[in-house]
Structure formats: structure tokens, C-alpha cells
Motif scaffolding. Structure first.
Motif, PDB file in Angstrom:
ATOM      1  N   ASN A  50      19.665   5.242 -45.042  1.00 40.13           N
ATOM      2  CA  ASN A  50      18.706   6.288 -45.420  1.00 40.13           C
ATOM      3  C   ASN A  50      18.305   6.697 -44.172  1.00 40.13           C
ATOM      4  O   ASN A  50      17.444   6.296 -43.449  1.00 40.13           O
ATOM      5  CB  ASN A  50      17.569   6.062 -46.376  1.00 40.13           C
ATOM      6  N   THR A  51      18.962   8.067 -43.764  1.00 34.05           N
ATOM      7  CA  THR A  51      18.373   8.784 -42.393  1.00 34.05           C
ATOM      8  C   THR A  51      17.609  10.113 -42.632  1.00 34.05           C
ATOM      9  O   THR A  51      17.570  10.327 -41.380  1.00 34.05           O
ATOM     10  CB  THR A  51      19.920   9.044 -41.955  1.00 34.05           C
ATOM     11  N   THR A  52      17.010  10.289 -43.707  1.00 34.88           N
ATOM     12  CA  THR A  52      16.106  11.221 -43.791  1.00 34.88           C
ATOM     13  C   THR A  52      15.072  11.330 -42.741  1.00 34.88           C
ATOM     14  O   THR A  52      15.025  12.588 -42.128  1.00 34.88           O
ATOM     15  CB  THR A  52      15.643  11.425 -45.263  1.00 34.88           C
ATOM     16  N   SER A  53      14.384  10.432 -42.494  1.00 37.03           N
ATOM     17  CA  SER A  53      13.410  10.359 -41.415  1.00 37.03           C
ATOM     18  C   SER A  53      13.766  10.544 -40.190  1.00 37.03           C
ATOM     19  O   SER A  53      13.332  11.233 -39.250  1.00 37.03           O
ATOM     20  CB  SER A  53      12.396   9.026 -41.538  1.00 37.03           C
ATOM     21  N   GLN A  55      16.571  12.349 -39.218  1.00 37.31           N
ATOM     22  CA  GLN A  55      17.332  13.857 -39.389  1.00 37.31           C
ATOM     23  C   GLN A  55      15.999  14.595 -38.802  1.00 37.31           C
ATOM     24  O   GLN A  55      16.244  15.735 -38.351  1.00 37.31           O
ATOM     25  CB  GLN A  55      17.919  14.106 -40.652  1.00 37.31           C
ATOM     26  N   GLN A  56      14.746  14.430 -39.509  1.00 34.75           N
ATOM     27  CA  GLN A  56      13.655  15.114 -39.377  1.00 34.75           C
ATOM     28  C   GLN A  56      12.877  14.902 -38.020  1.00 34.75           C
ATOM     29  O   GLN A  56      12.413  15.797 -37.443  1.00 34.75           O
ATOM     30  CB  GLN A  56      12.555  14.711 -40.233  1.00 34.75           C
ATOM     31  N   GLU A  85      22.557  20.211 -36.792  1.00 34.36           N
ATOM     32  CA  GLU A  85      21.995  18.923 -36.910  1.00 34.36           C
ATOM     33  C   GLU A  85      20.884  18.692 -35.764  1.00 34.36           C
ATOM     34  O   GLU A  85      21.164  18.991 -34.824  1.00 34.36           O
ATOM     35  CB  GLU A  85      22.854  17.382 -36.878  1.00 34.36           C
ATOM     36  N   LYS A 104      25.964  14.927 -40.632  1.00 36.46           N
ATOM     37  CA  LYS A 104      26.290  14.979 -41.807  1.00 36.46           C
ATOM     38  C   LYS A 104      27.900  15.369 -41.977  1.00 36.46           C
ATOM     39  O   LYS A 104      28.253  16.379 -41.643  1.00 36.46           O
ATOM     40  CB  LYS A 104      25.550  16.042 -43.006  1.00 36.46           C
ATOM     41  N   GLU A 159      27.442  10.336 -43.752  1.00 32.97           N
ATOM     42  CA  GLU A 159      26.815  10.611 -42.338  1.00 32.97           C
ATOM     43  C   GLU A 159      27.198   9.590 -41.338  1.00 32.97           C
ATOM     44  O   GLU A 159      27.308   8.525 -41.346  1.00 32.97           O
ATOM     45  CB  GLU A 159      25.202  10.464 -42.618  1.00 32.97           C
TER      46      GLU A 159
END
Length: 196
Positions: A50-53, A55-56, A85, A104, A159
Motif C-alpha cells: 500500500n503506497t498511499t502515504s 505518494q502523499q 506523480e 502508477k 504501481e
């Protein structure tokens, strides 16, 4: 000046692998669909990250202390890459740099293997295990002798981690940039797996 060069390299590499790019020589996914040669054992991604954090907050991918140890970085800068990105650039005193970010792209690993195995890339070396994830050292243009290398690590089917170097004449890594870039990629993936 070197930051502008890094931005140009990131933009070129991003556009080279963009899914919407119609030019086969610049798009490994187009090459993959155009070739009938079977792919040699593309490694599986057993535990997608999970790469969400990341990316932010892309500079959390590689903490500054690790960047300092690996490439003598003294400063960081977060910015958007060529395809939007988020990326983090780590520079030394002479503005030699390494850029990392999560991109992505569906089926990046399969597309890269297809392009590399069919000779459509300027260089291609599979990396079957980068801290537990498969990747490759590859690019459409070979500028390794000028300190530019590109390493990608598949984090999921959608990703990948992109690591790009721009080492100038003052860098000890200029003549052979890829080995240290692989170390940066491995440290980054380990951090991401641990939720750095």
C-alpha cells in the motif's frame, strides 16, 4: 542547473513509459503487446504494498539519514514528476542527485520485461529480488556513462518505485551509477515495507 537537468530526465523517462505514448520504442507496454515472443519468467509480486502515504509524502520513502549515507545527500525536495506523480530528490553539495517516487502504471514489470527481452530498450537487467520485490535496471536511452541510471521496482500490479540518478562530474558515482541506485532502491523498499 543540475536540478533542471534532473527535471528534464524525469520528464523524459516518465513520457517514455507513459501508457498513452503511441511510439513503440518509447513505450514498453506497446512493445509487449506487439511482440509474440514469450516472456521469460516475469517474477510475481507476492505481497503488494500500500503506497498511499508515500505518494502523499515522497520524501518519507528514503529518510534523509539513509540518503546521506548512500549518496552523501545534504538536502531534499519534493515535487511532481513528468506525469504528475510525487517524487523526492536528494542532492549532495554539488547538486548530484537521486530521485525516488511511486509511479502508477498497470503491468509495468511485464511491459519492461517484454521490451527488454525483445531488445527495445537501450539497457535491461532484471532484478528478481529487491528487498522481496522484483524490478529491473532499464531505460530507453543509455546515459549511464554520464551518471544517469534508472531502476524500477514493482510494488504491485499497478504501481512501481522509480529511482533515477543524475550524477555529474563531481560525483564518485558518475562512471557507474547503477550499483548505488540499486542500494537506494533496496533501502527505499525496506522502508516502505516497514511503513517508514
Amino acid at each position: 542547473m543540475r536540478l533542471r537537468g534532473l527535471a528534464l530526465v524525469v520528464a523524459v523517462l516518465a513520457s517514455a513509459s507513459a501508457c498513452s505514448d503511441p511510439a513503440p520504442q518509447n513505450n514498453p507496454s506497446e512493445t509487449a503487446s506487439a511482440t509474440s515472443t514469450p516472456l521469460a519468467d516475469v517474477p510475481a509480486i507476492s505481497q503488494p504494498l500500500n503506497t498511499t502515504s508515500f505518494q502523499q509524502a515522497p520524501c518519507s520513502i528514503l529518510p534523509m539519514v539513509q540518503a546521506a549515507n548512500l549518496v552523501s545527500a545534504v538536502r531534499t525536495k519534493a515535487a511532481s514528476g513528468g506525469t504528475g506523480e510525487a517524487r523526492c530528490t536528494y542532492n549532495d553539495q554539488e547538486s548530484n542527485g537521486v530521485s525516488v517516487g511511486v509511479v502508477k502504471r498497470a503491468n509495468w514489470l511485464q511491459s519492461t520485461y517484454a521490451a527488454g527481452q525483445s531488445g527495445k530498450l537501450a539497457y535491461f537487467t532484471p532484478l528478481p529480488d529487491v528487498a522481496g520485490y522484483p524490478g529491473a535496471v532499464s531505460n530507453n536511452v543509455d546515459q549511464r556513462a554520464n551518471g544517469v541510471c534508472s531502476v524500477g521496482v514493482a510494488l504491485s500490479d499497478h504501481e512501481f518505485l522509480s529511482v533515477i540518478s543524475t550524477f555529474g562530474g563531481s560525483s564518485p558515482f558518475r562512471s557507474d551509477p547503477c550499483p548505488v541506485l540499486q542500494k537506494v532502491a533496496e533501502a527505499s523498499v525496506k522502508n516502505m515495507r516497514g511503513g517508514a
